[in-house]
Scaffold this active site. Structure first.
Site, mmCIF file in Angstrom:
data_model
loop_
_atom_site.group_PDB
_atom_site.id
_atom_site.type_symbol
_atom_site.label_atom_id
_atom_site.label_comp_id
_atom_site.label_asym_id
_atom_site.label_seq_id
_atom_site.Cartn_x
_atom_site.Cartn_y
_atom_site.Cartn_z
ATOM 1 N N LYS A 1 1.286 -3.717 8.443
ATOM 2 C CA LYS A 1 2.701 -2.737 8.615
ATOM 3 C C LYS A 1 3.655 -3.440 9.015
ATOM 4 O O LYS A 1 4.159 -3.198 10.359
ATOM 5 C CB LYS A 1 2.858 -1.016 9.480
ATOM 6 C CG LYS A 1 3.456 -0.522 9.321
ATOM 7 C CD LYS A 1 2.793 0.992 9.942
ATOM 8 C CE LYS A 1 4.267 2.226 10.023
ATOM 9 N NZ LYS A 1 3.600 2.998 10.533
ATOM 10 N N LEU B 1 0.940 -1.052 -0.029
ATOM 11 C CA LEU B 1 -0.057 -0.420 -0.061
ATOM 12 C C LEU B 1 0.894 1.613 0.045
ATOM 13 O O LEU B 1 0.475 2.019 -0.193
ATOM 14 C CB LEU B 1 -1.179 -0.276 1.459
ATOM 15 C CG LEU B 1 -2.163 -1.006 1.581
ATOM 16 C CD1 LEU B 1 -2.910 -1.099 2.607
ATOM 17 C CD2 LEU B 1 -3.010 -1.034 0.339
ATOM 18 N N GLY B 2 1.879 1.298 0.029
ATOM 19 C CA GLY B 2 2.756 2.359 0.333
ATOM 20 C C GLY B 2 3.915 2.546 1.806
ATOM 21 O O GLY B 2 3.677 1.404 2.133
ATOM 22 N N SER B 3 5.151 2.726 1.452
ATOM 23 C CA SER B 3 6.552 2.483 2.731
ATOM 24 C C SER B 3 6.005 4.333 3.025
ATOM 25 O O SER B 3 6.150 5.147 2.702
ATOM 26 C CB SER B 3 7.282 2.500 2.028
ATOM 27 O OG SER B 3 7.487 1.622 1.454
ATOM 28 N N ASP C 1 3.439 12.152 16.198
ATOM 29 C CA ASP C 1 3.504 12.636 14.408
ATOM 30 C C ASP C 1 2.465 12.577 13.838
ATOM 31 O O ASP C 1 2.381 11.861 13.318
ATOM 32 C CB ASP C 1 4.248 11.034 13.902
ATOM 33 C CG ASP C 1 5.230 11.334 12.660
ATOM 34 O OD1 ASP C 1 4.894 12.744 12.028
ATOM 35 O OD2 ASP C 1 5.204 10.881 11.464
HETATM 36 N N1 ATP Z 1 -4.942 0.830 8.075
HETATM 37 C C1 ATP Z 1 -4.046 1.424 5.920
HETATM 38 N N2 ATP Z 1 -5.581 1.280 5.493
HETATM 39 C C2 ATP Z 1 -5.372 1.442 4.435
HETATM 40 N N3 ATP Z 1 -3.931 2.213 4.076
HETATM 41 C C3 ATP Z 1 -2.713 2.211 4.800
HETATM 42 C C4 ATP Z 1 -3.065 1.856 6.554
HETATM 43 N N4 ATP Z 1 -1.848 2.383 7.065
HETATM 44 C C5 ATP Z 1 -1.133 2.528 6.166
HETATM 45 N N5 ATP Z 1 -1.607 2.677 5.337
HETATM 46 C C6 ATP Z 1 -0.833 3.823 4.030
HETATM 47 O O1 ATP Z 1 0.315 3.004 3.551
HETATM 48 C C7 ATP Z 1 1.329 3.776 2.890
HETATM 49 C C8 ATP Z 1 2.256 3.744 4.635
HETATM 50 O O2 ATP Z 1 1.638 4.381 5.455
HETATM 51 P P1 ATP Z 1 2.598 5.182 7.004
HETATM 52 O O3 ATP Z 1 2.104 4.713 7.988
HETATM 53 O O4 ATP Z 1 4.589 3.840 6.202
HETATM 54 O O5 ATP Z 1 3.622 5.798 5.694
HETATM 55 P P2 ATP Z 1 2.950 7.416 6.217
HETATM 56 O O6 ATP Z 1 2.070 7.748 7.062
HETATM 57 O O7 ATP Z 1 3.056 7.841 4.916
HETATM 58 O O8 ATP Z 1 4.746 8.008 6.428
HETATM 59 P P3 ATP Z 1 5.776 8.219 8.021
HETATM 60 O O9 ATP Z 1 5.963 6.597 8.294
HETATM 61 O O10 ATP Z 1 6.619 8.758 7.868
HETATM 62 O O11 ATP Z 1 4.504 8.575 8.666
HETATM 63 C C9 ATP Z 1 -0.345 5.806 3.190
HETATM 64 O O12 ATP Z 1 0.362 5.816 1.744
HETATM 65 C C10 ATP Z 1 -0.486 4.915 3.938
HETATM 66 O O13 ATP Z 1 -2.123 5.698 3.559
#
Ligand code: ATP
Length: 378
Positions: free
Chosen positions: A38, A15-17, A242
């Site tokens: 995650k 979904l993303g990093s 954060d």
């Molecule tokens: N529970 C979830 N359901 C759907 N998408 C998610 C969920 N948690 C995270 N994501 C998506 O996954 C991606 C990565 O999330 P992640 O929390 O690792 O990074 P971030 O919030 O972009 O950065 P950081 O870690 O610096 O806060 C983001 O695009 C986020 O929207």
């Protein structure tokens, strides 16, 4: 390479990093439910002790339950890295949700919907979603300057000593930071400084877009829900640490979820979980007390909420600079430009709330998320 199985979960796609890990869409083999998983990739700075500590923190999150806080179902270890299993949110980040045009609002803002051709999502100016930033971020691709942070903290030590919350243990704790958190979250200082500054009419157009009454209505409604989420986590002794627009998601029922508690820590644990020497949090949203390495309480999240609100009302952050150190100096030593000077037709009530949230001293801010909720509801 995409892992295929993590514990009982089958990984379907990435979904993303983010700063500390990767989030996968996954299937729980036991219940057949889709989840978001995650997986932390702490790298060399996260030793097994830190990983275990983090896992313990995560385990406490499983007990949390609030409609505006992303539900954490499970935690575990995969190849020595901790992971966190959460409810899968089919939705948009707050920033993208607010950027939806009026006609899109007839349909729910789901991720699937977003992918279809009939929806236009124009990003708000100042987006923190690094993949889409129109700015050159190379200045921050390097390790953030820990020595300069230490010098900055020393130069503010008198002021810090005057603060009633500053303690020796917190100061020792602060010295272990190396401030290498999320360097990819910056933009150049002033629009005037960049060669491709928008023309006057483009600026007017941007502000009109930011001031669309139904966008402002959605912003208020979403922030009220964020306040409810913050009130809940603060009541459980947690500080998010954060808070930023990409950590606030809105689902297809317009229900807000506060995400990413990877950096949250218990108030009771003064030394805290610092990911072995990192300044945790995203620079742009950090309150002065976090920069100075002082103990944090819920009012730190309220400051970050102020940055989010200011940005979403003006299209630019309250403090901006080309390097972390310059940014930190500004946050510690200068006042943000009056919001209504940047956006004359901005909502005056929201502007007042933003400025109070952005006060340097936690005592001068709203003291609780409930107070912010009240102020937003007036
Ligand atoms: N529970 C979830 N359901 C759907 N998408 C998610 C969920 N948690 C995270 N994501 C998506 O996954 C991606 C990565 O999330 P992640 O929390 O690792 O990074 P971030 O919030 O972009 O950065 P950081 O870690 O610096 O806060 C983001 O695009 C986020 O929207």
């Amino acid at each position: 390479m995409l892992p295929t199985v993590i514990g009982p979960y089958r990984v379907l796609e990435t979904l993303g990093s983010g700063g500390i890990g990767t989030v996968y869409r996954a299937l729980d083999g036991r219940s057949n439910e889709l989840v978001a998983l995650k997986l932390l990739s702490g790298g060399p700075t996260m030793d097994s002790r830190a990983a275990k500590r983090l896992l313990r923190e995560f385990e406490t999150l499983v007990d949390l339950s609030h409609p505006n806080v992303v539900k954490v179902y499970d935690t575990g270890f995969f190849k020595n890295s901790p992971y966190l299993v959460m409810e899968l949110i089919e939705g948009l980040t707050l920033r993208d949700y607010l950027a939806l045009q009026g006609s899109d609002m007839a349909s729910p803002p789901s991720g699937a919907h977003l992918a279809s051709a009939d929806v236009s999502v124009s990003r708000d100016p100042g987006s923190d979603d690094s993949g889409c930033l129109p700015f050159n971020l190379s200045a921050f691709a390097e390790e953030a300057p820990s020595e300069e942070l230490a010098a900055l903290r020393r130069s503010h030590s008198d002021a810090a000593a005057r603060r009633p919350v500053a303690t020796k243990s917190s100061w020792e704790d602060s010295n272990s930071y190396s401030s290498d958190a999320d360097p990819l979250d910056f933009e150049p200082p002033d629009e005037e400084d960049s060669g491709d500054a928008p023309g006057k009419s483009e600026k007017v157009q941007r502000l009109e877009e930011l001031n669309r009454p139904e966008r402002v209505g959605r912003l208020k409604d979403s922030l009220l829900q964020v306040c409810e989420a913050l009130a809940y986590i603060h009541a459980h002794g947690l500080v998010h640490r954060d808070l930023k627009p990409s950590n606030i998601m809105v689902d297809e029922d317009r229900q807000v979820r506060l995400m990413d508690f990877g950096l949250a820590k218990f108030l009771a644990d003064d030394a805290g979980m610092t990911l072995e020497g990192r300044l945790v949090g995203t620079f742009r949203y950090m309150p002065p007390e976090q920069i100075l390495g002082e103990p944090l309480d819920g009012r730190a999240d309220l400051y970050s909420l102020g940055v989010v609100l200011y940005e979403l009302l003006t299209g630019r952050p309250p403090f901006d600079a080309r390097t972390p150190v310059n940014l930190w100096h500004k946050v510690l030593e200068t006042e943000p430009p009056p919001l209504l000077a940047l956006n004359q037709r901005g909502d005056p009530q929201l502007a007042r709330v933003a400025h109070r949230l952005l006060r340097k001293e936690p005592d001068d801010r709203y003291q609780t998320a409930e107070e912010v909720y009240e102020a937003l509801s007036e």
